[in-house]
Design an enzyme around this catalytic site. Structure first.
Site, PDB file in Angstrom:
ATOM      1  N   GLY A  82      10.647  30.371  86.304  1.00 15.87           N
ATOM      2  CA  GLY A  82       9.711  29.408  85.716  1.00 15.87           C
ATOM      3  C   GLY A  82       9.628  29.559  84.212  1.00 15.87           C
ATOM      4  N   GLY A  84       8.535  30.955  81.384  1.00 18.87           N
ATOM      5  CA  GLY A  84       7.805  32.154  80.990  1.00 18.87           C
ATOM      6  C   GLY A  84       7.500  32.203  79.508  1.00 18.87           C
ATOM      7  N   ARG A  85       8.227  31.424  78.746  1.00 19.30           N
ATOM      8  CA  ARG A  85       7.950  31.380  77.309  1.00 19.30           C
ATOM      9  C   ARG A  85       8.148  29.969  76.776  1.00 19.30           C
ATOM     10  NH1 ARG A  85      13.574  33.359  74.629  1.00 19.30           N
ATOM     11  NH2 ARG A  85      14.787  32.850  76.450  1.00 19.30           N
ATOM     12  N   LYS A 105       9.270  26.064  72.892  1.00 17.89           N
ATOM     13  CA  LYS A 105       9.858  27.301  73.415  1.00 17.89           C
ATOM     14  C   LYS A 105       9.413  28.450  72.511  1.00 17.89           C
ATOM     15  CE  LYS A 105      14.343  28.989  74.991  1.00 17.89           C
ATOM     16  NZ  LYS A 105      15.773  28.674  75.103  1.00 17.89           N
ATOM     17  N   ASP A 117       6.581  38.592  76.672  1.00 16.67           N
ATOM     18  CA  ASP A 117       5.483  38.255  75.763  1.00 16.67           C
ATOM     19  C   ASP A 117       5.335  36.752  75.540  1.00 16.67           C
ATOM     20  OD1 ASP A 117       7.692  37.723  74.251  1.00 16.67           O
ATOM     21  OD2 ASP A 117       7.249  39.147  72.641  1.00 16.67           O
ATOM     22  N   ARG A 168      11.853  21.503  71.544  1.00 15.91           N
ATOM     23  CA  ARG A 168      13.112  21.101  72.168  1.00 15.91           C
ATOM     24  C   ARG A 168      12.939  19.773  72.892  1.00 15.91           C
ATOM     25  NH1 ARG A 168      16.193  25.347  76.028  1.00 15.91           N
ATOM     26  NH2 ARG A 168      14.581  24.912  77.577  1.00 15.91           N
ATOM     27  N   ASP A 240      19.322  28.780  86.857  1.00 14.39           N
ATOM     28  CA  ASP A 240      18.120  28.304  86.149  1.00 14.39           C
ATOM     29  C   ASP A 240      18.479  27.776  84.763  1.00 14.39           C
ATOM     30  OD1 ASP A 240      18.635  31.207  85.994  1.00 14.39           O
ATOM     31  OD2 ASP A 240      17.109  31.175  84.431  1.00 14.39           O
ATOM     32  N   ASN A 241      19.714  28.001  84.337  1.00 11.42           N
ATOM     33  CA  ASN A 241      20.143  27.496  83.030  1.00 11.42           C
ATOM     34  C   ASN A 241      21.120  26.343  83.178  1.00 11.42           C
ATOM     35  OD1 ASN A 241      18.582  29.418  81.782  1.00 11.42           O
ATOM     36  ND2 ASN A 241      20.242  30.890  81.571  1.00 11.42           N
ATOM     37  N   ASP A 250      19.550  25.863  77.405  1.00 13.45           N
ATOM     38  CA  ASP A 250      19.248  27.291  77.288  1.00 13.45           C
ATOM     39  C   ASP A 250      20.348  28.075  76.577  1.00 13.45           C
ATOM     40  OD1 ASP A 250      16.797  26.902  78.305  1.00 13.45           O
ATOM     41  OD2 ASP A 250      17.026  28.158  80.071  1.00 13.45           O
TER      42      ASP A 250
END
Ligand code: AMP
Ligand code: MG
Length: 475
Positions: A82, A84-85, A105, A117, A168, A240-241, A250
């Site tokens: 998912g 995450g950043r 992003k 983070d 993006r 996922d990319n 990505d």
């Protein structure tokens, strides 16, 4: 007129995403804003402020969410990845009526961050900005970079580096991994909803899941062939990319090859060469078969032979796309049976002599323009194998229109690509707060097919001391 948002993904059922505001940052500063892209999107001048592009303010009409997806990473399945950043601000409808995602992003943690983070550093943002916009200028389907801002906060990686956010733009951010997420949860209703949504948004003439799959396969095969035509290595072709819309997405440890070798790998985390240059079609097919598997609950086991037939067509589709790309690079408009061995033979001698991929083809364009082969011969320590090939190519060219050949080759063989050592150089300067090299490189890459007298240094491969041997994920 303000930005036209219409956030269809955020209207899907709750398991598709989680509402998520970006985390506020200290002091947003614009590094680069892509005015040409903003115009295409119908974003009025000044409507997106640095505070909005860093996530401190939310543009009117946006519905910020983090989307759910899974993914096979280097072959192993991770059910919970998912955004995450990244945070999807919403979908912009352009003046022409086309829908694009606008995503930030590096905009802070989400429920998908795990131990991360949620941040990006300026190095990762600049790499993606440069390479994605270069891909666009090379006519390769890709997500775009609308803006890069620094946050005023530091981000801890190997060292502390300036934090940044990339805005993006994509046809959508739906991935093969988005299908895998709902498949892994055995959520058939969600798979149905997702398939309908993707057909509606990206494949409106597909009648059902198998036709959708067939068209996804075709777009991916063509995409990877285009990558290979410019020596591009994605570096992390995890499921996922891989965008369901067939765009390059990505940009992590990606790079363009200098010296040609099919086994070239850049990513420091790809120790087994899974995502090496020449492996990319094989991996694309592997990823597509993961997608195919998620559709079985929708079409039933009886349809498996039909799914397999669709997957089996990948190799031929890819081979045709690859030959189309390289035929153009060699100036062949009227395909002949001997073209394929001619392409293969050229790549073989390039690999044997480790010839620079981009220089090789741009110098062939010069032969087509002027008949002078001295530049190309000079690339080889021992040009004998090239001379033999050149004689065959020259003979083959007699079936072509020699007046237009040079121009059509020029349109297929870029002079300027984002060479890795140049990207690294730009990143080093940006880490120190100097963006002049970034600006310059973007100018050079905006027209990659036109030779420019002042840009000689950008044409050349790295000197031995400038070589970059690995690129890092930069996460
Ligand atoms: P990527 O390597 O960019 O394809 O990311 C793989 C997964 O790791 C995705 O789910 C990302 O959202 C997540 N991820 C990568 N970097 C970070 C980060 N700094 N903080 C949180 N999640 C991250
Ligand atoms: Mg990713």
């Amino acid at each position: 007129m303000p930005i036209q948002f219409d956030n269809s993904f955020a209207r899907l059922p709750p398991q598709f995403f989680s509402p998520q505001l970006p985390t506020k940052v200290a002091a947003p500063k614009m590094v680069k804003y892509n005015e040409a892209l903003a115009d295409e999107l119908g974003i009025p001048n000044g409507d997106l402020t640095p505070n909005m592009l860093a996530g401190n303010d939310i543009p009117q009409g946006a519905t910020p969410i983090a989307t759910a997806y899974s993914g096979h990473q280097f072959g192993g399945f991770s059910p919970h990845l998912g955004d995450g950043r990244a945070i999807l601000l919403g979908e912009i409808i352009t003046p022409k009526g086309t829908r694009f995602d606008l995503q930030l992003k590096g905009s802070g943690q989400t429920m998908f961050s795990r131990n991360g983070d949620g941040r990006a550093n300026i190095a990762a943002v600049i790499r993606e900005y440069v390479v994605s916009e270069a891909m666009h200028a090379l006519n390769i389907p890709t997500t775009r970079a609308l803006a890069a801002v620094t946050t005023g906060d530091m981000v801890q990686r190997e060292t502390a580096t300036p934090g940044a956010v990339l805005a993006r733009v994509a046809s959508s951010h739906i991935r093969v991994g988005t299908f895998q997420f709902h498949y892994a949860r055995q959520d058939k209703a969600a798979l149905e909803t997702l398939t309908d949504y993707v057909i509606n948004r990206h494949y409106p003439d597909a009648d059902g899941p198998i036709e959708m799959l067939t068209q996804v396969i075709e777009r991916q095969a063509k995409l990877v062939a285009k990558w290979m035509g410019v020596g591009f290595i994605h570096g992390v072709m995890n499921t996922d990319n891989m965008s369901i819309a067939g765009e390059t997405i990505d940009y992590g440890p990606c790079a363009f090859m200098d010296a040609y070798h099919p086994e070239t790998v850049f990513s420091s985390i790809d120790r087994n060469g899974r995502y090496a240059f020449a492996n990319q079609p094989k991996i694309a097919l592997w990823n597509l078969s993961q997608l195919a598997q998620t559709l079985v609950p929708l079409v039933g086991e009886d349809a498996i032979p039909e799914i397999e037939a669709a997957l089996n067509r990948f190799d031929d589709t890819f081979a045709v796309a690859f030959n189309t790309v390289f035929n153009k690079k060699l100036g062949f408009k009227n395909p002949q049976p001997e073209d394929k061995p001619l392409i293969e033979n050229l790549l073989k001698i390039m690999a044997e002599s480790q010839i620079d991929f981009t220089l090789m083809f741009s110098s062939l364009t010069r032969i087509a323009h002027s008949g002078d082969a001295s530049d190309t011969r000079a690339l080889f320590e021992d040009p004998r194998s090239f001379d033999t090939w050149l004689a065959k190519w020259t003979k083959r060219a007699q079936c072509e229109n020699l007046v237009t050949r040079g121009l059509s080759m020029q349109a297929a063989n870029p002079v300027y690509i984002p060479r890795n050592h140049r990207v690294e150089e730009v990143i080093q300067s940006a880490n120190a707060g100097d963006y002049t090299k970034f600006e310059k490189l973007m100018d050079v890459l905006a027209e990659p097919y036109n030779y420019h007298a002042n840009y000689d240094a950008f044409e050349l491969p790295p000197k031995p001391e400038e070589q970059v041997h690995a690129t890092f994920c930069g996460t």
